[in-house]
Design an enzyme around this catalytic site. Structure first.
Site, short mmCIF file in Angstrom:
data_model
loop_
_atom_site.label_atom_id
_atom_site.label_comp_id
_atom_site.label_asym_id
_atom_site.label_seq_id
_atom_site.Cartn_x
_atom_site.Cartn_y
_atom_site.Cartn_z
N ASP A 351 -8.14 79.23 39.20
CA ASP A 351 -7.05 79.97 38.56
C ASP A 351 -7.34 80.06 37.07
O ASP A 351 -7.97 79.17 36.52
CB ASP A 351 -5.74 79.17 38.73
CG ASP A 351 -4.94 79.66 39.92
OD1 ASP A 351 -5.36 80.64 40.52
OD2 ASP A 351 -3.90 79.06 40.23
N THR A 353 -4.70 80.65 34.53
CA THR A 353 -3.62 80.06 33.73
C THR A 353 -3.52 78.56 33.95
O THR A 353 -3.30 78.10 35.06
CB THR A 353 -2.28 80.73 34.09
OG1 THR A 353 -2.46 82.14 34.03
CG2 THR A 353 -1.18 80.32 33.14
N GLU A 442 8.13 83.04 23.16
CA GLU A 442 8.98 82.65 22.02
C GLU A 442 8.55 81.31 21.45
O GLU A 442 8.62 81.09 20.24
CB GLU A 442 10.45 82.63 22.45
CG GLU A 442 10.99 84.01 22.80
CD GLU A 442 12.51 84.05 22.88
OE1 GLU A 442 13.10 83.00 23.16
OE2 GLU A 442 13.08 85.14 22.67
N ARG A 489 14.84 96.44 29.79
CA ARG A 489 13.61 97.16 30.13
C ARG A 489 13.49 98.50 29.43
O ARG A 489 12.40 98.93 29.08
CB ARG A 489 13.55 97.39 31.65
CG ARG A 489 13.10 96.20 32.44
CD ARG A 489 13.06 96.48 33.92
NE ARG A 489 12.10 97.51 34.27
CZ ARG A 489 12.40 98.74 34.64
NH1 ARG A 489 13.66 99.11 34.70
NH2 ARG A 489 11.47 99.61 34.96
N ASP A 703 -1.71 76.21 42.34
CA ASP A 703 -0.57 75.34 42.05
C ASP A 703 0.72 75.80 42.71
O ASP A 703 1.65 75.04 42.88
CB ASP A 703 -0.35 75.21 40.53
CG ASP A 703 -0.22 76.57 39.85
OD1 ASP A 703 -0.22 77.59 40.57
OD2 ASP A 703 -0.10 76.61 38.62
N ASN A 768 -31.06 49.39 62.66
CA ASN A 768 -30.77 49.50 64.09
C ASN A 768 -32.00 49.86 64.90
O ASN A 768 -32.17 49.39 66.03
CB ASN A 768 -29.67 50.54 64.32
CG ASN A 768 -28.31 50.01 63.90
OD1 ASN A 768 -27.90 50.18 62.77
ND2 ASN A 768 -27.63 49.31 64.79
N ASN A 796 -25.05 43.61 62.45
CA ASN A 796 -24.63 45.00 62.17
C ASN A 796 -23.38 45.06 61.31
O ASN A 796 -23.24 45.95 60.47
CB ASN A 796 -24.38 45.75 63.48
CG ASN A 796 -25.67 46.09 64.20
OD1 ASN A 796 -26.75 45.84 63.67
ND2 ASN A 796 -25.57 46.63 65.40
N ASP A 800 -25.62 43.21 57.48
CA ASP A 800 -26.06 44.51 56.96
C ASP A 800 -24.96 45.22 56.19
O ASP A 800 -25.23 46.01 55.29
CB ASP A 800 -26.47 45.45 58.12
CG ASP A 800 -27.82 45.06 58.69
OD1 ASP A 800 -28.42 44.13 58.14
OD2 ASP A 800 -28.24 45.68 59.68
#
EC number: 7.2.2.10
Length: 994
Positions: A351, A353, A442, A489, A703, A768, A796, A800
């Site tokens: 992303d 932002t 702002e 607007r 996010d 092994n 084992n 080991d």
């Protein structure tokens, strides 16, 4: 209802047969409920505990072990004498291992909380509707909403369904839909149709989406989709349909397990068949059945020897240690296997932002008018340093530091920024950082005022909390804000009406300060501020100002520009009609242009270096953003994804351009492109799918709720620490600091972990192989048992297991980020390595058998048998002339077994030193480069001494004490394994790598 955004409000109402002021009738509601169901997301059908437990036993190796345990258990019932207890130890230990593995597996699966369940938190409890049975608005449960309902939303509400807005009952309607679209600022909505049927969610400005929040205003709309038909419901369905693929390591281990189980089965059958002739030997009392059972036990021992029981525990421990190291670097890994997947990441889709950028808008340029002579206009341009919300930075002119207070135009510009503003800065003492309160744009202006400090406020003695708004406070004491004309607007601006705060300054008079989109504000300006005077704004001056703004908005920076203006003599307050928002544009006329600021979401400082690292490591970085294409390409150039003058055609696409390509070209675009702009969540999933078709291992960041399907689909989903719960639960990793550089650090760690895992997996496998060779040789040559299953389990798991875990601490190679990512198809063990481990394993097996045989043939305290007697020990009876003078009980002596086990353990410790590096000599990489390994070898040897010398353990393990002479032989037999591996490394370095 399909494409409600493209229809008029009247068409939507007609489609559902509803009246806006009345609402649905009871009968209509009942029918809609039957047709569409309740407005809720169905719960995810989880697996039952029993299903999860059964899943843990689907692995072939686990099933072989389970079978071995059951057979051992049955055989233990038929043991006689003092061996009964020992016989039960082995199946009991195997079952304990299997139960522990199953518990860990089930716990991990239950812990991966369900991202689909986390979506539920976005479902509101209640909704407000108009229905025919009541005159007024009524509150009902959100789950009872149906398509066609007339719903009301207001500030603070969570939107209860997908709603087409019919009417807005306030000046503006702002909605925070970041969880769904990833937009960092709230969106202003309207009621007009959006004529594009293929519009992305960001562009559907007349729609409210379920689960988003109303930031300001009030509106009425018609419900057009509920439950799984909403946008958030579609995300839920996409997540439910995404199958989680196995990680490259899990696939490798599965393949290895299958191959190993086939080999084990073959060897077990071979050992049994080879010895059919010995079934009637006297040692079995002449009973063919007892002989068959004896060799069956050896076959079971082989199965136990061949399976590295400690491997799951060692892998889990190594990955868990890796996650701790990553957590210190701010990468919190939620799913253990993905630690290793990070190491083969070949593409990072990030992303923009907040990950590549700071997500803290900051003003980096501004200008005021310096001189106007006729049509000639000169501007004073300034740049501002500092790329976060911290009020620290300088104002520069021609790269030289200046005092902003010495320019009258800048004093007025700062005044507008401080007063025409509803946001502020806040110092978060817990996190130790400055944060925004309000809108990002702002807050950038608030921060600019602090950096400009036009009244030379003494800020040195202030605390960080007081410093946050110190310079803004000084300006706010000079002028008093009377009221705000909200943004709308149509005029693309907002303004505040201010009066002088003190009587002494009454000469200034009332002012209106305006800020907004440059074209809209400048069109309403009649004057330009030059110093303290104003001069008329001529077309030539206007053209010059707009040309600079256009250059800032489209050049390398693609800044977001805001124009600032003043109305020197506004109308009287009492003459203004504040209830009628259509008059606002009228009041914001006759303006004086003061200046312009350009801001951007700046790239993080460390990102350029990280992208360079990725390029060196063969990892492609793709930036994916909801921003427009110009801004996206500009940021790509700034951070080094594209060079300054690189041609980007065919390497950068918008979501719409991508959709217009035929599928074959879309796939090809994903192979070349490094930038996708204006995309929707579905695009992200598509991009991941196409990349996976090229066998790329993709890391995808996100996010929002909208990112969850792509996070789940990618091999590595990376959620932001500040992201939604849904994104986090769908991801494999969470970035605590939201920083791209942390991803690169995690990839480096993933590569180091894989290299170390290769070393310890190979170490355990070669061990092994040695055990299998040992048992196969004893059975094939007809020798007495050198090792029994309970001893093999001890080796084992414990002996080991400790060095194998310590190999996870090997230091990373210096050139780890200079190599291209490894292919997920690269085998864990190549042909040459397979030969190497066969050679080492062959030596381990032969040495172990040899140690036991040495005691029978040559030891001073041994029986000094002939080789023929040793290989035909099963025919030993008092009546057999070949065994004259030999006590047949000698073949039951614990000494040769103790010799064999001690050689096995000592060789394994030498082998652990060999595994410090795949091809580097121990002379170049001495043991002390991994001090943990030295410590674990000492601990393993100490534990071996415990089972030899601390009663009653020797009895349980069928062992006895060894003296110094025995130990010297053990060391002489064990040490050559180091010389053998050094020779093989020499060949690899000088002939194979070269």
């Amino acid at each position: 209802m399909e494409n409600a955004h493209a229809k008029t409000a009247e068409e939507c109402l007609a489609f559902f047969g509803v009246n806006e002021s009345v609402g649905l009738s009871g009968e209509q509601v009942r029918r809609a409920l039957e047709k569409y169901g309740h407005n809720e997301l169905p719960a995810e059908e989880g697996k039952t505990i029993w299903e999860l437990v059964v899943e843990q036993f689907e692995d072939l190796l686990v099933r072989i072990l389970l079978l071995a345990a059951c057979i051992s258990f049955v055989l233990a019932w038929f043991e006689e004498g003092e061996e009964t207890i020992t016989a039960f130890v082995e199946p009991f230990v195997i079952l304990l291992i299997l139960i522990a593995n199953a518990v860990v597996g089930v716990w991990q699966e239950r812990n991966a909380e369900n991202a689909i369940e986390a979506l539920k938190e976005y479902e509101p409890e209640m909704g407000k509707v108009y229905r025919a049975d009541r005159k007024a608005v009524q509150r009902i449960k959100a789950r009872d909403l149906v398509p066609g309902d007339i719903a009301e939303v207001a500030v603070g509400d969570k939107v209860p369904a997908d709603i087409r807005i019919i009417s807005i009952k306030s000046t503006t309607l702002r909605v925070d839909q970041s969880i769904l679209t990833g937009e960092s600022v709230s969106v202003i909505k309207h009621t007009e149709p959006v004529p594009d049927p293929r519009a992305v969610n960001q562009d559907k400005k007349n729609m409210l989406f379920s689960g988003t929040n109303i930031g300001a205003g009030k509106a009425v709309g018609i419900v057009v989709a509920t439950g799984v038909n909403t946008e958030i419901g579609k995300i839920r369905d996409e997540m439910a349909a995404t199958e989680q693929d196995k990680t490259p390591l899990q696939q490798k281990l599965d393949e290895f397990g299958e191959q190993l189980s086939k080999v084990i089965s073959l060897i077990c059958v071979a050992v049994w068949l080879i010895n059919i002739g010995h079934f009637n030997d006297p040692v079995h009392g002449g009973s063919w059945i007892r002989g068959a059972i004896y060799y069956f036990k050896i076959a079971v021992a082989l199965a136990v020897a061949a399976i590295p029981e400690g491997l799951p525990a060692v892998i889990t421990t190594c990955l868990a240690l890796g996650t701790r190291r990553m957590a210190k670097k701010n990468a919190i890994v939620r799913s253990l296997p993905s630690v290793e997947t990070l190491g083969c990441t070949s593409v990072i889709c990030s992303d923009k932002t907040g990950t590549l950028t700071t997500n803290q808008m900051s003003v980096c340029k501004m200008f005021i008018v310096d001189k106007v002579e006729g049509d000639v206009c000169s501007l004073n341009e300034f740049s501002i340093t500092g790329s976060t919300y911290a009020p620290e930075g300088d104002v520069l002119k021609n790269e030289k530091h200046i005092k902003a207070g010495q320019h009258d135009g800048l004093v007025e510009l700062a005044t507008i920024c401080a007063l025409c503003n509803d946001s502020s800065l806040d110092y978060n003492e817990a996190k130790g950082i400055y944060e925004k309160v309000g809108e990002a744009t702002e807050t950038a202006l608030t921060c600019l005022v602090e950096k400009m400090n036009v009244f030379n406020t003494d800020v040195r003695s202030l605390s960080k909390v007081e410093r946050a708004n110190a310079c803004n406070s000084v300006i706010k004491q000079l002028m008093k804000k009377e009221f705000t004309l909200e943004f709308s607007r149509d005029r693309k601006s907002m303004s505040v009406y201010c009066s002088p705060a003190k009587a002494s300054r009454a000469a200034v008079g009332n002012k209106m300060f305006v800020k907004g989109a440059p074209e809209g504000v400048i069109d309403r300006c009649n004057y330009v501020r030059v110093g303290t005077t104003r001069v008329p704004l001529t077309p030539a001056v206007k053209e010059k100002i707009l040309a600079v703004i256009k250059e800032w908005g489209t050049g390398r920076d693609t800044l977001r520009c805001l124009a600032l203006a003043t109305r020197d003599t506004p109308p009287k307050m009492e003459d203004m009609m504040l209830v009628d928002s259509t008059k606002f544009a009228e009041y914001e006329t006759d303006l004086t242009f003061v200046g312009c600021v350009g801001m951007l979401d700046p790239p993080r400082k460390e990102v350029m270096g990280s992208i360079r690292l990725c390029r060196d490591a063969g990892i492609r970085v793709i930036m994916i953003t909801g921003d427009n294409k110009g801004t996206a390409i500009a940021i790509c150039r700034r951070i080094g994804i594209f060079t300054e003058d690189e041609e980007v055609s065919g390497r950068a696409y918008t979501g719409r351009e991508f959709d217009d390509l035929p599928p074959a070209e879309q796939r090809e675009a994903c192979r070349r492109a490094c930038c996708f702009a204006r995309v929707e969540p579905t695009h992200k999933s598509k991009i991941v799918e196409f990349l996976q078709s090229f066998d790329e291992i993709t890391a995808m960041t996100g996010d929002g709720v909208n990112d969850a399907p792509a996070l789940k689909k990618a091999e590595i989903g990376i959620a932001m620490g500040s992201g939604t719960a849904v994104a986090k639960t769908a991801s494999e990793m969470v970035l605590a600091d939201d920083n791209f550089s942390t991803i690169v650090a995690a990839v480096e760690e993933g590569r180091a972990i894989y290299n170390n895992m290769k070393q310890f997996i190979r170490y355990l496998i070669s061990s092994n192989v040695g055990e299998v060779v040992c048992i196969f040789l004893t059975a094939a040559l007809g020798l007495p048992e050198a090792l029994i299953p309970v001893q093999l389990l001890w080796v084992n798991l414990v002996t080991d297991g400790l060095p194998a875990t310590a190999l996870g601490f090997n230091p990373p190679d210096l050139d780890i980020m200079d190599k291209p990512p490894r292919s997920p198809k690269e085998p864990l063990i190549s042909g040459w390595l397979f030969f190497r481990y066969l050679a080492i394993g062959g030596y381990v097996g032969a040495a172990t058998v040899g140690a036991a045989a040495w005691w029978f043939l040559y030891a001073e305290d041994g029986p000094s048998l002939t080789y023929h007697q040793l290989t035909h020990f099963m025919q030993c009876t008092h009546h057999n002339a070949e065994f004259e003078g030999v006590d047949c009980d000698i073949f039951e002596s614990p000494v040769p077994m103790t010799m064999a086990l001690s050689v096995l353990v000592t060789i394994e410790m030498c082998n652990a030193l060999n595994s410090l590096s795949e091809n580097q000599s121990l002379l170049r990489m001495p043991p002390w480069v991994n001090i943990w390994l030295v410590g674990s070898i000492c601990l393993s040897m100490s534990l071996h001494f415990v089972i030899l010398y601390v009663d009653p353990l020797p009895m349980i393990f069928k062992l006895t004490h060894l003296d110094l002479a025995h130990w010297l032989v053990v060391l002489r037999i064990s040490f050559p394994v180091i010389l053998l591996d050094e020779a093989l490394k020499f060949v690899a370095r000088n002939y194979l790598e070269a």
